[in-house]
Design an enzyme around this catalytic site. Structure first.
Site, mmCIF file in Angstrom:
data_model
loop_
_atom_site.group_PDB
_atom_site.id
_atom_site.type_symbol
_atom_site.label_atom_id
_atom_site.label_comp_id
_atom_site.label_asym_id
_atom_site.label_seq_id
_atom_site.Cartn_x
_atom_site.Cartn_y
_atom_site.Cartn_z
ATOM 1 N N ASP A 42 0.834 -1.214 0.000
ATOM 2 C CA ASP A 42 0.000 0.000 0.000
ATOM 3 C C ASP A 42 0.864 1.259 0.000
ATOM 4 O OD1 ASP A 42 -2.013 -1.925 0.426
ATOM 5 O OD2 ASP A 42 -1.895 -1.670 2.596
ATOM 6 N N GLU A 219 -11.327 -0.631 -3.414
ATOM 7 C CA GLU A 219 -10.630 0.018 -2.303
ATOM 8 C C GLU A 219 -9.414 0.765 -2.840
ATOM 9 O OE1 GLU A 219 -9.639 -3.294 0.207
ATOM 10 O OE2 GLU A 219 -7.868 -3.851 -0.968
ATOM 11 N N TRP A 359 6.352 -6.268 -33.734
ATOM 12 C CA TRP A 359 5.065 -6.755 -34.225
ATOM 13 C C TRP A 359 5.330 -8.084 -34.907
ATOM 14 C CZ3 TRP A 359 0.053 -5.901 -33.609
ATOM 15 C CH2 TRP A 359 -0.852 -6.482 -34.512
ATOM 16 N N PHE A 361 7.322 -10.015 -33.840
ATOM 17 C CA PHE A 361 8.755 -10.090 -33.595
ATOM 18 C C PHE A 361 9.602 -9.298 -34.591
ATOM 19 C CE2 PHE A 361 6.922 -13.849 -31.574
ATOM 20 C CZ PHE A 361 7.276 -13.574 -30.262
ATOM 21 N N ASP A 374 4.817 -3.546 -26.082
ATOM 22 C CA ASP A 374 5.509 -3.881 -27.329
ATOM 23 C C ASP A 374 6.585 -2.858 -27.673
ATOM 24 O OD1 ASP A 374 3.998 -6.140 -27.674
ATOM 25 O OD2 ASP A 374 2.915 -5.434 -29.439
ATOM 26 N N HIS A 451 15.592 3.578 -38.776
ATOM 27 C CA HIS A 451 14.265 3.275 -39.312
ATOM 28 C C HIS A 451 14.158 3.814 -40.728
ATOM 29 C CE1 HIS A 451 12.472 7.354 -39.089
ATOM 30 N NE2 HIS A 451 13.197 7.504 -38.003
ATOM 31 N N ASP A 469 17.367 9.456 -39.060
ATOM 32 C CA ASP A 469 16.623 8.211 -38.883
ATOM 33 C C ASP A 469 17.307 7.263 -37.910
ATOM 34 O OD1 ASP A 469 14.822 9.131 -40.761
ATOM 35 O OD2 ASP A 469 15.547 7.862 -42.398
#
Length: 475
Positions: A42, A219, A359, A361, A374, A451, A469
């Site tokens: 808690d 709770e 996505w 893999f 992911d 990318h 990139d």
């Protein structure tokens, strides 16, 4: 909206994450190592204007209230712990000391907590302590007594929040005529931080399947305010692996005392996860990162599913933290309870609002990733060593980002030297900006993670576009 973090040059943070200081080119503002505290349930962490984080939690003996403070969230893990109050030897506040929360209200410190009686341990009610000391860890505390509600019944987990200049109390209670363990309520606070005034509103009753496993329970309410809305998270079901978080949402301009202002999410927003070996996450609170730019969720769970006997007698709930992300619609995305160890990051493209994700893999770049995990990776010391780093999948532990025929995949570590080399990268200052990062292949120097057309490759950046990139920000 996902907010871009300031990237800080902090060698100490890299060491916390298990990376060599020599690789501490840049690290994200939010990086911690879980658990923060063993045998502390808690949990509540409050960041004060004095620069300190204050931490309190339920101890497994249920007999005292503890407090720690540190200038960082991670620092709470090793901070000295002080007992600021102990249970009474008889009568009220004599048993089941649960769920303390610390707040600073009108120049004084207040701890809200739950307690039973020595002669009736299940006569659970809510109480308040007050301290006027600048440092609540070393200061003295005064009992301000019980919070009185309309019914003299099982009540617990008081929390407080302010919206539109008005302070409210929210809590859990068993209401006569409703066959549940506890429901959630809210009321305006009265003249003092231990009283309420006016109408009491029932916010929700546990009726859904995930709220009623083992026990019909709602709770541990707590409020997060962001993006023009109030997000009230709460815990549901029995306190074993069934324990999970639900959420109510209201507009920040709506009346929180109007039950119709709130909408319940139909599914749990945070739950047990077999892949990461985290079970029964719940009773959370929220704090902010050291730079104030990110919300951080604080919660407890166990790292095993099976419990012998009553879960309340199992002492091994641990305090944990992880960053809160936000979806495109402005609602929080808590993801999954991440594995123990360094908390994961996301690799955000330097030149787009997109993230590296897997996505089926295959590694690719995408905005608004779902599920969040992911796109989360634990940055760990390189599998091949040599001061490199590797990226371990959050929702597939043991799987790493690796290059194969110059494509990037997330695959299981097969233990071979080839895999270790393919999954190891040297962290460099960003090819397009020193404030960001680029990752050079360990076994193919000169080639970087990059990318292009939405997919991830290992390539040699030949021009400005390619360098951009191949540059990323860790969030």
């Amino acid at each position: 909206m996902i907010r871009r973090l300031l990237v800080l040059v902090l060698a100490t943070a890299a060491c916390v994450a298990g990376l060599p200081a020599s690789q501490a080119i840049a690290t994200p503002a939010v990086r911690n190592t879980n658990p923060i505290a063993e045998r502390r349930a808690d949990p509540h962490i409050f960041k004060h204007t004095d620069g300190y984080y204050y931490f309190t939690a339920t101890v497994p003996e249920y007999d005292r209230i503890i407090l720690r403070r540190a200038t960082t969230i991670q620092g709470l893990a090793t901070a000295a712990e002080t007992v600021i109050w102990r249970k009474h030897a008889s009568g009220e506040m004599g048993a089941h000391i649960w769920a303390p929360e610390i707040h600073f209200i009108n120049g004084k410190w207040y701890v809200y907590f739950t307690a039973g009686r020595r002669d009736d341990i299940w006569r659970i009610r809510m109480y308040v302590l007050e301290s006027s000391s600048a440092n609540p860890v070393t200061g003295s505390w005064t009992e301000r007594g019980r919070i009185t509600t309309p019914w003299d019944t099982f009540s617990l987990d008081a929390s407080t929040f302010v919206t539109n200049g008005v302070r409210y109390l929210t809590w859990a209670q068993q209401e006569p005529g409703i066959s549940t363990g506890s429901n959630l309520y809210v009321a305006r606070m009265g003249a003092t931080p231990w009283t309420i005034t006016g109408a009491v509103t029932r916010l929700t009753v546990p009726t859904l399947a995930w709220e009623t496993r083992g026990h019909k329970v709602a709770e541990g309410p707590t409020v997060l305010q962001r993006n023009g809305r109030l997000f009230l998270t709460y815990s549901a079901s029995a306190t074993d692996a069934n324990y999970c978080l639900g959420m109510l949402t209201a507009s920040a301009t709506a009346d929180p005392l109007n039950a119709a202002s709130w909408t319940k999410s139909p599914d749990p927003v945070f739950a047990s996860n077999d892949a990461t070996s985290q079970y029964g996450p719940g009773h959370n609170s929220f704090t902010v990162s050291e730079d104030g730019r990110s919300d951080v969720m604080v919660y407890h769970d166990r790292n095993y599913r099976d419990i012998n006997g009553d879960p309340l007698n199992d002492p091994n709930r641990r305090t944990r933290v992880q960053k809160v992300y936000y979806k495109a619609d402005g609602t929080p995305d808590f993801g999954i309870p991440v594995a123990d160890g360094p908390t994961p990051v996301r690799l955000k493209s330097y030149n787009s609002d997109s993230f590296v994700r897997h996505w089926e893999f295959r590694a690719r770049l995408e905005a608004n990733v779902a599920p969040l995990a992911d796109s989360q990776f634990k940055v760990v010391p390189g599998l091949a060593g040599s001061g490199a780093v590797s990226f371990e999948s959050t929702n597939f532990p043991g799987y790493y980002l690796r290059h194969r025929d110059n494509e990037l995949w997330v695959q299981r570590n097969d233990g071979t030297a080839l895999f270790h080399n393919d999954a190891s990268f040297t962290q460099r200052p960003g090819l397009a900006a020193n404030s960001a990062l680029s990752y050079e292949s360990l076994n193919f120097p000169g080639r970087y993670l990059r990318h292009t057309n939405g997919l991830m490759y290992l390539q040699t950046p030949a021009d400005a576009q390619a360098r951009a990139d191949a540059t990323f920000v860790l969030e």
